[in-house]
Design a protein around this motif. Structure first.
Motif, PDB file in Angstrom:
ATOM      1  N   TRP A 116      42.423 -53.248-167.594  1.00  0.00           N
ATOM      2  CA  TRP A 116      42.533 -52.637-168.922  1.00  0.00           C
ATOM      3  C   TRP A 116      41.974 -51.213-168.894  1.00  0.00           C
ATOM      4  O   TRP A 116      42.599 -50.272-169.383  1.00  0.00           O
ATOM      5  N   LEU A 117      40.803 -51.057-168.294  1.00  0.00           N
ATOM      6  CA  LEU A 117      40.202 -49.723-168.193  1.00  0.00           C
ATOM      7  C   LEU A 117      41.069 -48.770-167.373  1.00  0.00           C
ATOM      8  O   LEU A 117      41.315 -47.624-167.765  1.00  0.00           O
ATOM      9  N   ILE A 118      41.541 -49.240-166.211  1.00  0.00           N
ATOM     10  CA  ILE A 118      42.329 -48.370-165.339  1.00  0.00           C
ATOM     11  C   ILE A 118      43.635 -47.959-166.013  1.00  0.00           C
ATOM     12  O   ILE A 118      44.016 -46.779-166.007  1.00  0.00           O
ATOM     13  N   ALA A 119      44.330 -48.911-166.603  1.00  0.00           N
ATOM     14  CA  ALA A 119      45.607 -48.609-167.242  1.00  0.00           C
ATOM     15  C   ALA A 119      45.435 -47.598-168.369  1.00  0.00           C
ATOM     16  O   ALA A 119      46.179 -46.607-168.461  1.00  0.00           O
ATOM     17  N   ASN A 121      42.950 -45.484-168.874  1.00  0.00           N
ATOM     18  CA  ASN A 121      42.474 -44.188-168.387  1.00  0.00           C
ATOM     19  C   ASN A 121      43.572 -43.395-167.689  1.00  0.00           C
ATOM     20  O   ASN A 121      43.637 -42.166-167.813  1.00  0.00           O
ATOM     21  N   LEU A 122      44.443 -44.074-166.960  1.00  0.00           N
ATOM     22  CA  LEU A 122      45.524 -43.369-166.293  1.00  0.00           C
ATOM     23  C   LEU A 122      46.497 -42.760-167.311  1.00  0.00           C
ATOM     24  O   LEU A 122      46.974 -41.637-167.129  1.00  0.00           O
ATOM     25  N   VAL A 123      46.781 -43.490-168.367  1.00  0.00           N
ATOM     26  CA  VAL A 123      47.633 -42.930-169.419  1.00  0.00           C
ATOM     27  C   VAL A 123      46.931 -41.745-170.076  1.00  0.00           C
ATOM     28  O   VAL A 123      47.549 -40.712-170.355  1.00  0.00           O
ATOM     29  N   GLY A 124      45.622 -41.891-170.314  1.00  0.00           N
ATOM     30  CA  GLY A 124      44.858 -40.796-170.893  1.00  0.00           C
ATOM     31  C   GLY A 124      44.895 -39.555-170.021  1.00  0.00           C
ATOM     32  O   GLY A 124      45.040 -38.431-170.519  1.00  0.00           O
ATOM     33  N   LEU A 125      44.789 -39.729-168.709  1.00  0.00           N
ATOM     34  CA  LEU A 125      44.846 -38.592-167.790  1.00  0.00           C
ATOM     35  C   LEU A 125      46.217 -37.923-167.823  1.00  0.00           C
ATOM     36  O   LEU A 125      46.330 -36.700-167.729  1.00  0.00           O
ATOM     37  N   ALA A 126      47.264 -38.729-167.948  1.00  0.00           N
ATOM     38  CA  ALA A 126      48.612 -38.165-168.038  1.00  0.00           C
ATOM     39  C   ALA A 126      48.747 -37.301-169.287  1.00  0.00           C
ATOM     40  O   ALA A 126      49.357 -36.222-169.256  1.00  0.00           O
ATOM     41  N   VAL A 127      48.158 -37.749-170.393  1.00  0.00           N
ATOM     42  CA  VAL A 127      48.195 -36.967-171.628  1.00  0.00           C
ATOM     43  C   VAL A 127      47.431 -35.660-171.454  1.00  0.00           C
ATOM     44  O   VAL A 127      47.873 -34.595-171.922  1.00  0.00           O
ATOM     45  N   TYR A 128      46.298 -35.705-170.756  1.00  0.00           N
ATOM     46  CA  TYR A 128      45.531 -34.480-170.496  1.00  0.00           C
ATOM     47  C   TYR A 128      46.369 -33.460-169.742  1.00  0.00           C
ATOM     48  O   TYR A 128      46.300 -32.259-170.010  1.00  0.00           O
ATOM     49  N   ALA A 228      43.770 -47.578-176.218  1.00  0.00           N
ATOM     50  CA  ALA A 228      43.127 -48.783-175.689  1.00  0.00           C
ATOM     51  C   ALA A 228      43.850 -50.037-176.160  1.00  0.00           C
ATOM     52  O   ALA A 228      44.106 -50.960-175.373  1.00  0.00           O
ATOM     53  N   VAL A 229      44.190 -50.080-177.437  1.00  0.00           N
ATOM     54  CA  VAL A 229      44.890 -51.242-177.996  1.00  0.00           C
ATOM     55  C   VAL A 229      46.270 -51.392-177.362  1.00  0.00           C
ATOM     56  O   VAL A 229      46.677 -52.488-176.960  1.00  0.00           O
ATOM     57  N   ALA A 230      46.998 -50.270-177.236  1.00  0.00           N
ATOM     58  CA  ALA A 230      48.340 -50.321-176.654  1.00  0.00           C
ATOM     59  C   ALA A 230      48.298 -50.792-175.208  1.00  0.00           C
ATOM     60  O   ALA A 230      49.113 -51.618-174.781  1.00  0.00           O
TER      61      ALA A 230
END
Length: 250
Positions: A116-119, A121-128, A228-230
């Motif tokens: 859950w954390l990795i998924a 965070n990786l999406v968050g990094l892509a948005v960055y 996080a929810v998604a």
């Protein structure tokens, strides 16, 4: 091997090698974070433009309350110290300790927690990388204050922090996202009523801290929680689909 090392080894559910593999996952995430930082640093004008649009959107909604919240924090030395320490420790130290505790004490829940954390965070990094956004502390003309730079001996310009942190990573707030995931998981695995209450409050305190120190807009917090929810829903549906396929083949 000392008696202490032997005792610790027996307590590790799958041995030292497996634990080292889990640490490697997070080292990989750190490398990815540094790559994204490099991409964001090359598009500073866009980062400020995006930050300005977040401010204008909040203003249009009549909800640009962060400067007032910062004035509340800055009026109390206790709040300044508490929110500053929370900002520095919540994302890496608390997340790492929570992961280690779940790994050792509730191993059956660890992989879901880690994934859950990795998924997320990786999406968050892509948005960055796609949408770099300057944080509110970079807009003093709107009444925002860089609390860490003003009051703390450790800030974003300090030594290794200046190298390791991404200064244009406001949207979404990974601090808020990780705090939500950690709070949900730890609430679920803890048995003490006090511990469950503290973990239930933990995400809200982190949200207050990242806004109160001028590092995130409230829309960043909302985006982090929604992410996080998604991610959690996506992983849960994938797990259910995997179980259904396994059962259908039996």
């Amino acid at each position: 091997m000392t008696s202490y090392t032997a005792t610790v080894s027996r307590r590790l559910p799958r041995g030292w090698a497996h634990l080292a593999l889990q640490l490697a996952f997070w080292m990989g995430f750190y490398v990815a974070y540094q790559i994204v930082r490099g991409l964001a640093d090359r598009d500073i004008a866009t980062a400020f433009w995006n930050g300005f649009h977040v401010i204008r959107l909040e203003q249009w909604m009549g909800a640009l309350f962060e400067p007032a919240l910062q004035r509340l924090v800055d009026s109390s030395e206790l709040l300044i110290k508490a929110t500053s320490y929370t900002y520095w420790l919540s994302q890496f130290a608390v997340v790492a300790l929570a992961l280690l505790w779940v790994y050792v004490r509730h191993h059956d829940r660890f992989f879901g927690f880690r994934n859950w954390l990795i998924a997320a965070n990786l999406v968050g990094l892509a948005v960055y990388a796609l949408v770099p956004t300057a944080p509110p502390r970079m807009f003093p003309e709107w009444g925002f204050v860089d609390t860490l730079a003003r009051y703390s001996s450790i800030n974003h310009e300090s030594g290794l922090i200046a190298y390791a942190s991404n200064p244009y990573a406001a949207m979404p707030s990974l601090h808020s996202m990780d705090a939500f995931i950690v709070g949900v998981v730890m609430f679920g695995v803890c048995r003490s009523r006090l511990a469950r209450t503290l973990w239930l409050v933990w995400p809200a305190w982190v949200w207050f801290s990242v806004i109160g120190t001028g590092n995130h807009y409230w829309l960043d917090v909302v985006a982090g929680v929604l992410l996080a929810v998604a991610a959690g829903v996506g992983l849960f549906r994938r797990e259910l689909f995997s179980r259904w396929r396994t059962a259908s083949r039996a």
